[in-house]
Design a protein around this motif. Structure first.
Motif, PDB file in Angstrom:
ATOM      1  N   VAL B 134      -5.577   5.323  11.792  1.00 49.09           N
ATOM      2  CA  VAL B 134      -4.705   6.258  11.082  1.00 49.09           C
ATOM      3  C   VAL B 134      -5.045   6.174   9.593  1.00 49.09           C
ATOM      4  O   VAL B 134      -6.078   5.602   9.222  1.00 49.09           O
ATOM      5  N   GLY B 135      -4.167   6.731   8.732  1.00 41.47           N
ATOM      6  CA  GLY B 135      -4.463   6.771   7.299  1.00 41.47           C
ATOM      7  C   GLY B 135      -4.227   5.434   6.612  1.00 41.47           C
ATOM      8  O   GLY B 135      -3.939   4.427   7.252  1.00 41.47           O
ATOM      9  N   VAL B 136      -4.346   5.444   5.285  1.00 45.31           N
ATOM     10  CA  VAL B 136      -4.229   4.227   4.492  1.00 45.31           C
ATOM     11  C   VAL B 136      -2.761   3.799   4.413  1.00 45.31           C
ATOM     12  O   VAL B 136      -1.886   4.601   4.097  1.00 45.31           O
ATOM     13  N   GLU B 155       1.173   5.713   4.012  1.00 43.99           N
ATOM     14  CA  GLU B 155       1.756   5.868   2.681  1.00 43.99           C
ATOM     15  C   GLU B 155       0.795   6.411   1.634  1.00 43.99           C
ATOM     16  O   GLU B 155       1.188   7.153   0.751  1.00 43.99           O
ATOM     17  N   THR B 156      -0.465   5.999   1.689  1.00 41.71           N
ATOM     18  CA  THR B 156      -1.397   6.449   0.659  1.00 41.71           C
ATOM     19  C   THR B 156      -2.136   7.709   1.083  1.00 41.71           C
ATOM     20  O   THR B 156      -2.576   8.501   0.259  1.00 41.71           O
ATOM     21  N   THR B 157      -2.237   7.924   2.391  1.00 46.42           N
ATOM     22  CA  THR B 157      -2.852   9.147   2.891  1.00 46.42           C
ATOM     23  C   THR B 157      -1.859  10.314   2.882  1.00 46.42           C
ATOM     24  O   THR B 157      -2.255  11.471   2.927  1.00 46.42           O
ATOM     25  N   ASN B 158      -0.566   9.995   2.813  1.00 48.83           N
ATOM     26  CA  ASN B 158       0.476  11.023   2.744  1.00 48.83           C
ATOM     27  C   ASN B 158       0.525  11.912   3.976  1.00 48.83           C
ATOM     28  O   ASN B 158       0.621  13.129   3.880  1.00 48.83           O
ATOM     29  N   MET B 159       0.434  11.285   5.144  1.00 49.81           N
ATOM     30  CA  MET B 159       0.465  12.068   6.372  1.00 49.81           C
ATOM     31  C   MET B 159       1.395  11.460   7.411  1.00 49.81           C
ATOM     32  O   MET B 159       1.618  10.253   7.430  1.00 49.81           O
ATOM     33  N   HIS B 161       1.006  11.108  11.305  1.00 53.03           N
ATOM     34  CA  HIS B 161      -0.025  11.225  12.339  1.00 53.03           C
ATOM     35  C   HIS B 161       0.653  11.330  13.694  1.00 53.03           C
ATOM     36  O   HIS B 161       1.500  10.511  14.039  1.00 53.03           O
ATOM     37  N   ASN B 173      -2.389  15.906  12.381  1.00 50.33           N
ATOM     38  CA  ASN B 173      -1.947  15.257  11.144  1.00 50.33           C
ATOM     39  C   ASN B 173      -1.173  16.254  10.306  1.00 50.33           C
ATOM     40  O   ASN B 173      -1.627  17.375  10.115  1.00 50.33           O
ATOM     41  N   LEU B 175       0.348  16.830   6.551  1.00 53.49           N
ATOM     42  CA  LEU B 175       0.490  16.358   5.168  1.00 53.49           C
ATOM     43  C   LEU B 175       1.950  16.479   4.744  1.00 53.49           C
ATOM     44  O   LEU B 175       2.594  17.496   4.995  1.00 53.49           O
ATOM     45  N   VAL B 176       2.464  15.439   4.120  1.00 53.57           N
ATOM     46  CA  VAL B 176       3.820  15.495   3.567  1.00 53.57           C
ATOM     47  C   VAL B 176       3.752  15.030   2.112  1.00 53.57           C
ATOM     48  O   VAL B 176       2.675  14.753   1.588  1.00 53.57           O
ATOM     49  N   ASP B 177       4.922  14.921   1.468  1.00 52.85           N
ATOM     50  CA  ASP B 177       4.920  14.498   0.071  1.00 52.85           C
ATOM     51  C   ASP B 177       4.549  13.017  -0.049  1.00 52.85           C
ATOM     52  O   ASP B 177       4.444  12.306   0.948  1.00 52.85           O
ATOM     53  N   GLN B 178       4.402  12.580  -1.301  1.00 55.09           N
ATOM     54  CA  GLN B 178       3.801  11.288  -1.586  1.00 55.09           C
ATOM     55  C   GLN B 178       4.579  10.102  -1.009  1.00 55.09           C
ATOM     56  O   GLN B 178       5.765   9.997  -1.115  1.00 55.09           O
ATOM     57  N   ARG B 179       3.815   9.200  -0.413  1.00 55.86           N
ATOM     58  CA  ARG B 179       4.272   7.925   0.108  1.00 55.86           C
ATOM     59  C   ARG B 179       5.316   8.051   1.228  1.00 55.86           C
ATOM     60  O   ARG B 179       6.468   7.624   1.084  1.00 55.86           O
TER      61      ARG B 179
END
Lengths: 401, 323
Positions: B134-136, B155-159, B161, B173, B175-179
């Motif tokens: 998954v993301g970071v 949290e860092t990929t902002n997704m 999953h 996936n 995308l959502v807002d930051q963190r």
């Protein structure tokens, strides 16, 4: 598993939309997203280290570069889900070599719309003034010189490294809060020492602290033997709450601690330090970044690493949100009010419209712990308290065009 | 003031009728302990030692065991609720932070923060069934009530999953807002709620179409927008109310889960992370990281009625019902 992400980051070239591939893929009714490939040019002019009295903490030779590499790995992990690939082209110029000539050569080999520069201020300016970089987005991750955010600002340059003015203001807010407002300043002979000394004087005036003794470091003795005798003599002719040192190369500053005539704390380039980043920053999920960095670089993350990482992440965030690697679209998004980046400092960060400086809290640390995070509570601002640090809009002398 | 508080407390307790004596388990991240609170007396009745940096905590389906993410010990510990002793450990991958139990009671989905993977563990055979890239910095973890979907937020990929549980494959996936920090399904599984800590929003998705249907923002008078950082989310069983913990703004937002209107903001302790409801849904407990305590909210009156001191950095919370 993270090595897989790094592998995915490698071997990709130049910002472009793979239009042909996309058209071909569309026939197969595959994912709607186009493939985006982003290459970032990392340009460094290494600085000759001046001789210091002690080499206990010699700076690493890859300060900054490791941060950029981690940023690429982070971007690539995200990019794998969006069919966006990232690569870093590293061009490192040794101190004795001509930075600008090498930079021109690198740009002639391949155009570079996204550049991270880790070099002294004059190199940053020379690079930004090249016709080849006119439409590029340059991130200054190595030069803290306030003049790059003032008279010498450039429309194509953003700054992820805090200016000396921001660092000085962060420290001064803390001293004001503590009511340690009578200051002895000891300034070293280097250009950076003088610039940081000047920033501290400005900041003292801004926050109404007073510099009761203003000294230059001229002692030539080897402080490892003589600090106990020399520093008390230097610091006994005034009254002060705190001693500020400006010694960016780490030559004499550490010998001031515990050797002052009066029992007073030491801050500035040594003692309590305002820094863009430090290993003691653990709040706001920062441990994860610290661990990730340490695993990859085999050392602690430093301020220039953080600045380079933040620059690469800025590009990654813009590419992910806009789903394009088109430089024009990325530049305008990064500079727009919609742009927000999570950078492990507890809030969303963005760039100042008047001089391209990344707004950011400044950690105040000593070697073992975070002491405070500026802006300190109570320093208010009409729009963002982060703008109490460094050059605020109304003070700007920056003309972008 | 104190007398007034006690009166309010007495009234609140009287008004809410006989509270049930369940046990509330709270993980104390920086003490390596779990505090146990009696939900009737609202007192800490026991504190037990667990692995390093305990965070996520959840009850087994048969209600005999508790799973605890011991993040820095790189393991999930299984606690026997009768003896409060660690029975055994589960392989978890590195740095497990949050997890979610599949409705089958057997598969545990774990977000491995340092490794950018989601680990699926079979709690019976105690083996890793699958690891999914998954993301970071994966953190939030949820499984849909029908067991079809597992969601990891990174949290860092902002997704968010979307993992197809049957296929054991990442298929989408968002995308959502930051963190993004937390994922929570509606009780009926129709909607998915994702909190974005630095973005300051909660995004609600329609599960069938995986499309965003609403983005909720929070504005608290007199509190800087920077400090409004949504983390934990809890919904009532009837799907009428959502509680959103707003981190360093020290408030919990009460959201009408149908209209998405914000009904109230409740002042709790400092840096509120996560929450849990009693089975009767008469009380909500919040873990307040910086102040090291748990706030008790009367759900009917939407009032904070008590603060209970626990260990350092309380983070996760789970209820063991006694009936």
């Amino acid at each position: 598993m993270s090595s897989g992400a790094q592998a995915r980051a490698g071997g990709m070239y130049l910002v472009r939309r793979a239009l042909m591939a996309c058209a071909w893929l569309a026939l197969l009714a595959c994912p709607v997203r186009a493939e985006v490939e982003v290459e970032i040019l990392y340009l460094e002019h290494q600085r000759a280290q001046p001789p210091t009295l002690s080499n206990l903490d010699a700076p690493p030779s890859d300060d900054g570069l490791q941060g950029a590499r981690l940023g690429i790995a982070d971007n690539a992990t995200t990019g794998q889900f969006l069919k966006q690939n990232y690569a870093l082209r590293e061009v490192i110029v040794t101190p004795e070599n001509d930075f600008l000539a090498r930079a021109k050569q690198a740009l002639a080999e391949k155009a570079a719309p996204f550049i991270i520069v880790n070099a002294p201020a004059q190199d940053v300016l020379a690079l930004a003034d090249l016709p080849e970089t006119k439409d590029a987005l340059i991130f200054n991750a190595g030069a803290p010189d306030t003049r790059l955010r003032q008279n010498d600002c450039r429309a194509n340059v953003l700054h992820t490294l805090p200016s000396r003015a921001m660092l000085a203001d962060a420290l001064m807010q803390f001293l004001t809060k503590k009511r340690w407002t009578n200051i002895m300043l000891i300034e070293g002979p280097g250009d950076g020492d003088k610039a940081f000394g000047a920033a501290l004087r400005n900041s003292a005036e801004k926050f109404r602290a007073s510099i009761t003794a203003d000294k230059s470091w001229t002692l030539k003795a080897d402080m490892r033997r003589n600090a106990g005798a020399e520093v008390p003599a230097l610091t006994q002719d005034a009254d002060y709450d705190v001693v500020l040192v400006s010694d960016e190369a780490g030559d004499f500053g550490q010998y001031i601690l515990y050797n002052t005539w009066l029992a007073r704390p030491v801050a500035g380039s040594q003692g309590l330090m305002p820094l863009g980043w430090h290993r003691a920053v653990e709040q706001w999920g920062a441990v994860q970044l610290q661990n990730r960095f340490k695993e990859a670089a085999k050392r602690d993350m430093r301020a220039r690493d953080y600045a380079a990482w933040a620059a690469v992440r800025s590009i990654g965030e813009a590419v992910a949100r806009q789903n394009t690697g088109d430089p024009k679209a990325i530049v305008s998004y990064v500079k727009s009010p919609d742009f927000k980046l999570a950078l492990f400092k507890g809030r969303a960060l963005d760039y100042r419209s008047w001089n391209g400086q990344l707004r950011q809290p400044i950690p105040l640390v000593h070697t073992g712990a975070l002491v405070a995070l500026a802006p300190m509570e109570g320093f208010l601002h009409q729009t963002s308290d982060l703008d109490t640090l460094g050059i605020d809009g109304p003070e700007t002398k920056c003309k972008m065009n | 003031m104190r007398l007034g508080f006690l009166c309010a407390l007495a009234l609140a307790i009287a008004a809410s009728g006989p509270a049930h004596a369940h046990l509330l388990y709270v993980t104390n991240e920086k003490d390596d302990t779990v505090s146990i609170i009696d939900t009737k007396t609202l007192e800490v009745v026991d504190t037990i030692s667990v692995g390093e940096r305990p965070r996520g905590i959840t009850l087994s389906k048969d209600k005999t065991k508790l799973y605890v993410c011991a993040s820095d010990s790189d393991t999930v510990q299984v606690l026997d609720i009768k003896t409060n002793k660690v029975l055994h450990e589960l392989p978890s991958g590195e740095d497990p932070e949050q997890f979610a139990l599949h409705p089958d009671g057997r598969l545990l989905f774990i977000a491995n923060e340092d490794d950018a993977v989601t680990t699926i563990v079979d709690t019976q055979t105690r083996t890793v069934v699958a690891q999914i890239d998954v993301g970071v910095e994966p953190e939030g973890m949820a499984v849909s009530p029908d067991g079809k979907w597992a969601i990891t937020t990174s949290e860092t990929t902002n997704m968010a999953h979307w993992i197809d549980v049957a296929e054991r494959k990442l298929v989408h996936n968002s995308l959502v807002d930051q963190r993004p920090r937390h994922a929570e399904f509606d009780p009926d599984g129709k909607r998915l709620w994702i909190s974005s800590e630095i973005g300051g929003t909660v995004t609600v998705f329609d599960v069938d179409s995986k499309k965003e249907i609403k983005k909720i923002s929070f504005t608290l008078p007199g509190i800087s927008q920077d400090r409004v950082q949504p983390v934990g989310i809890r919904l009532t069983r009837d799907g009428s109310l959502a509680f959103v913990a707003l981190g360093p703004s020290n408030h919990v937002a009460v959201v009408d889960a149908k209209t998405y209107e914000i009904k109230d903001y409740l002042l709790v302790g400092r840096r509120v992370w996560h929450m849990v409801l009693t089975p009767e849904e008469d009380l909500l407990f919040t873990t307040n990281g910086v102040s090291g305590d748990v706030s008790v909210v009367d759900v009917k009156d939407l009032k904070v009625i008590k603060t209970i001191k626990v260990g350092r950095y309380p983070w996760g919370a789970e209820i063991l019902p006694t009936n």
